[in-house]
Motif scaffolding. Structure first.
Motif, PDB file in Angstrom:
ATOM      1  N   UNK A 161     -55.769 154.548   1.360  1.00  0.00           N
ATOM      2  CA  UNK A 161     -55.063 154.732   2.494  1.00  0.00           C
ATOM      3  C   UNK A 161     -54.313 156.057   2.516  1.00  0.00           C
ATOM      4  N   UNK A 162     -53.947 156.707   3.634  1.00  0.00           N
ATOM      5  CA  UNK A 162     -52.988 157.696   3.694  1.00  0.00           C
ATOM      6  C   UNK A 162     -51.540 157.142   3.547  1.00  0.00           C
ATOM      7  N   UNK A 180     -41.047 153.144  10.106  1.00  0.00           N
ATOM      8  CA  UNK A 180     -40.871 152.771   8.687  1.00  0.00           C
ATOM      9  C   UNK A 180     -41.637 153.609   7.530  1.00  0.00           C
ATOM     10  N   UNK A 181     -40.771 153.632   6.345  1.00  0.00           N
ATOM     11  CA  UNK A 181     -41.402 154.399   5.302  1.00  0.00           C
ATOM     12  C   UNK A 181     -41.364 153.517   4.186  1.00  0.00           C
ATOM     13  N   UNK A 182     -42.273 153.688   3.357  1.00  0.00           N
ATOM     14  CA  UNK A 182     -43.525 154.380   3.216  1.00  0.00           C
ATOM     15  C   UNK A 182     -44.435 153.553   4.370  1.00  0.00           C
ATOM     16  N   UNK A 183     -45.320 154.177   4.859  1.00  0.00           N
ATOM     17  CA  UNK A 183     -46.408 153.492   5.626  1.00  0.00           C
ATOM     18  C   UNK A 183     -47.797 154.509   5.613  1.00  0.00           C
ATOM     19  N   UNK A 184     -48.690 153.557   6.028  1.00  0.00           N
ATOM     20  CA  UNK A 184     -49.912 154.406   6.627  1.00  0.00           C
ATOM     21  C   UNK A 184     -50.101 154.902   8.062  1.00  0.00           C
ATOM     22  N   UNK A 185     -50.205 156.126   8.360  1.00  0.00           N
ATOM     23  CA  UNK A 185     -49.963 156.270   9.888  1.00  0.00           C
ATOM     24  C   UNK A 185     -51.344 155.960  10.597  1.00  0.00           C
ATOM     25  N   UNK A 186     -51.262 156.125  12.111  1.00  0.00           N
ATOM     26  CA  UNK A 186     -52.533 156.047  12.554  1.00  0.00           C
ATOM     27  C   UNK A 186     -52.502 154.917  13.665  1.00  0.00           C
ATOM     28  N   UNK A 203     -49.141 150.483  19.687  1.00  0.00           N
ATOM     29  CA  UNK A 203     -47.934 151.202  19.649  1.00  0.00           C
ATOM     30  C   UNK A 203     -47.071 151.077  18.340  1.00  0.00           C
ATOM     31  N   UNK A 204     -47.620 149.931  17.700  1.00  0.00           N
ATOM     32  CA  UNK A 204     -46.445 149.616  16.312  1.00  0.00           C
ATOM     33  C   UNK A 204     -47.555 150.014  15.073  1.00  0.00           C
ATOM     34  N   UNK A 205     -48.685 149.942  15.227  1.00  0.00           N
ATOM     35  CA  UNK A 205     -49.578 150.433  14.075  1.00  0.00           C
ATOM     36  C   UNK A 205     -49.200 151.859  13.951  1.00  0.00           C
ATOM     37  N   UNK A 206     -49.028 152.257  12.609  1.00  0.00           N
ATOM     38  CA  UNK A 206     -48.960 153.457  12.250  1.00  0.00           C
ATOM     39  C   UNK A 206     -47.302 153.996  12.281  1.00  0.00           C
ATOM     40  N   UNK A 207     -46.680 153.080  12.956  1.00  0.00           N
ATOM     41  CA  UNK A 207     -45.033 153.353  13.411  1.00  0.00           C
ATOM     42  C   UNK A 207     -44.061 152.572  12.510  1.00  0.00           C
ATOM     43  N   UNK A 208     -44.130 151.193  13.010  1.00  0.00           N
ATOM     44  CA  UNK A 208     -43.495 150.071  12.385  1.00  0.00           C
ATOM     45  C   UNK A 208     -44.360 149.416  11.384  1.00  0.00           C
ATOM     46  N   UNK A 209     -45.568 149.709  11.341  1.00  0.00           N
ATOM     47  CA  UNK A 209     -46.290 148.846  10.235  1.00  0.00           C
ATOM     48  C   UNK A 209     -47.720 149.809   9.986  1.00  0.00           C
ATOM     49  N   UNK A 210     -48.331 149.494   8.777  1.00  0.00           N
ATOM     50  CA  UNK A 210     -49.289 150.164   8.240  1.00  0.00           C
ATOM     51  C   UNK A 210     -50.431 150.474   9.505  1.00  0.00           C
ATOM     52  N   UNK A 211     -50.938 151.666   9.427  1.00  0.00           N
ATOM     53  CA  UNK A 211     -51.988 151.951  10.523  1.00  0.00           C
ATOM     54  C   UNK A 211     -53.318 152.396  10.346  1.00  0.00           C
ATOM     55  N   UNK A 212     -54.023 153.110  10.936  1.00  0.00           N
ATOM     56  CA  UNK A 212     -55.483 153.184  11.029  1.00  0.00           C
ATOM     57  C   UNK A 212     -56.041 154.302   9.862  1.00  0.00           C
ATOM     58  N   UNK A 213     -55.153 155.169   9.654  1.00  0.00           N
ATOM     59  CA  UNK A 213     -55.544 156.301   8.729  1.00  0.00           C
ATOM     60  C   UNK A 213     -55.823 155.961   7.289  1.00  0.00           C
TER      61      UNK A 213
END
Length: 347
Positions: free
Chosen positions: A23-24, A77-83, A107-117
């Motif tokens: 994960x990024x 949120x930090x830290x997190x996976x963006x995307x 709209x919440x993936x990669x911003x409020x919780x871990x995302x796709x990258x």
């Protein structure tokens, strides 16, 4: 994929899998986009009772993915996976989904919780959209945010109709191109506004007329082109004082303006002009949409992609990056690259 463990799923009675995903990670807020420096970590993922586990084949990079690292979105949120956007293959979840090629956005993936990258993603089953076989993983990954924005804009205003004129400000941006595809598919007349002399650069289902804002005043030109009536719908992808005022003056009686972005937080607002024109303004913020809501919106477009009336954005080979080169991908997006930038996590 590295399988960490397997256990009996209470959902299906089958063996559920857990993976160690690459994960990024954005570890903390930075002062500006140029300072964004994602790191690579490995995290254990497994899906819950209402989720699926997706092996990510491609994930787009959006401007919001980078801006969220700079404090422009205080709820990030930090830290997190963006995307926010992805395409891939389901490897765990309800049996009817396993092995299917899917795509989606959020709209919440990669911003409020871990995302796709990342190489893998946990997401709600209800958020999945089945990928048409006619488009590649990279193309599917690039559909998300631009088409969600354009579709929702027209859902709010009422779909463009034959005989209506749709004016798209910033038509050669990705949201502008998505809006042009949708409006011409519906049979509307489309006029695009650009900042320099250039043709329309995307797919369309009919003619697209152009206005060069560097050489022509927008509102008088629109009035001239529409025999004085003006535009029934204006999709303003640019925002800011100048384009807001030009749009107001170009609107037809009872016209609707869609606003999705701005360079100025406040603009002058002529209330008299607004109510005498019987105008309506619609704001669209895709960051407010959950993964499930975004999937619902994208499913409206699947038949269009399957039939060829809608086409994904072309993905250039030099616009595809590995996770290791993600910083260069992020800088390309912030540098206003006209390419749709995509990460290919397996590389």
């Amino acid at each position: 994929m590295t399988v960490v463990s397997a256990k009996t799923s209470t959902k299906t009675g089958a063996q559920a899998v857990a993976v160690e995903a690459t994960c990024l990670r954005l570890t903390a807020k930075v002062v500006d986009a140029a300072s964004v420096a994602p790191v690579i970590e490995r995290h254990r993922l497994e899906c819950g009772p209402d989720d699926v586990l997706v092996e990510v084949k491609a994930a787009a990079v959006n401007p919001s993915d980078v801006k969220a690292a700079t404090g422009l979105m205080p709820y990030a949120v930090f830290p997190r996976t963006p995307g926010r956007d992805f395409a891939g293959v389901v490897i765990d979840g309800p049996p009817e989904w396993i092995g299917r090629e899917v795509f989606g956005s959020s709209g919440d993936l990669g911003i409020r919780r871990d995302g796709t990258h990342a190489t893998h993603l946990v997401i709600e089953t209800a958020a999945l959209v089945e990928k048409p076989s006619s488009i590649s993983m990279e193309e599917a990954a690039g559909i998300g945010v631009p088409f969600v924005t354009a579709i929702e804009g027209f859902r709010r205003t009422g779909q463009p109709k034959p005989g209506e004129t749709v004016l798209i400000m910033g038509i050669n941006g990705k949201v502008g191109q998505a809006a042009a595809q949708l409006a011409t598919w519906r049979g509307a007349r489309v006029i695009g506004v650009v900042r320099r002399d250039e043709p329309y650069q995307g797919h369309a289902n009919g003619p697209v007329e152009m206005i060069d804002a560097a050489t022509a005043e927008i509102a008088p030109k629109v009035r001239e082109m529409t025999a004085g009536k003006g535009a029934d719908i204006i999709f303003n992808t640019v925002g800011g004082e100048a384009y807001f005022q030009a749009a107001n003056k170009a609107l037809a009686l009872a016209g609707r303006q869609i606003l999705i972005a701005t360079v100025d937080k406040t603009v002058n607002f002529n209330i008299l002009e607004f109510y005498r024109g019987r105008h309506t303004y619609f704001g669209v913020d895709t960051l407010a949409f959950s993964s499930v809501a975004s999937g619902e919106i994208l499913r409206e477009a699947v038949s269009g992609f399957a039939s060829g009336h809608l086409k994904p954005f072309p993905i250039a080979n030099n616009a595809i990056y590995s996770l290791q080169d993600a910083r260069q991908a992020y800088l390309a997006v912030i540098g206003s690259s006209r390419d749709r930038i995509v990460l290919r996590p397996a590389e």
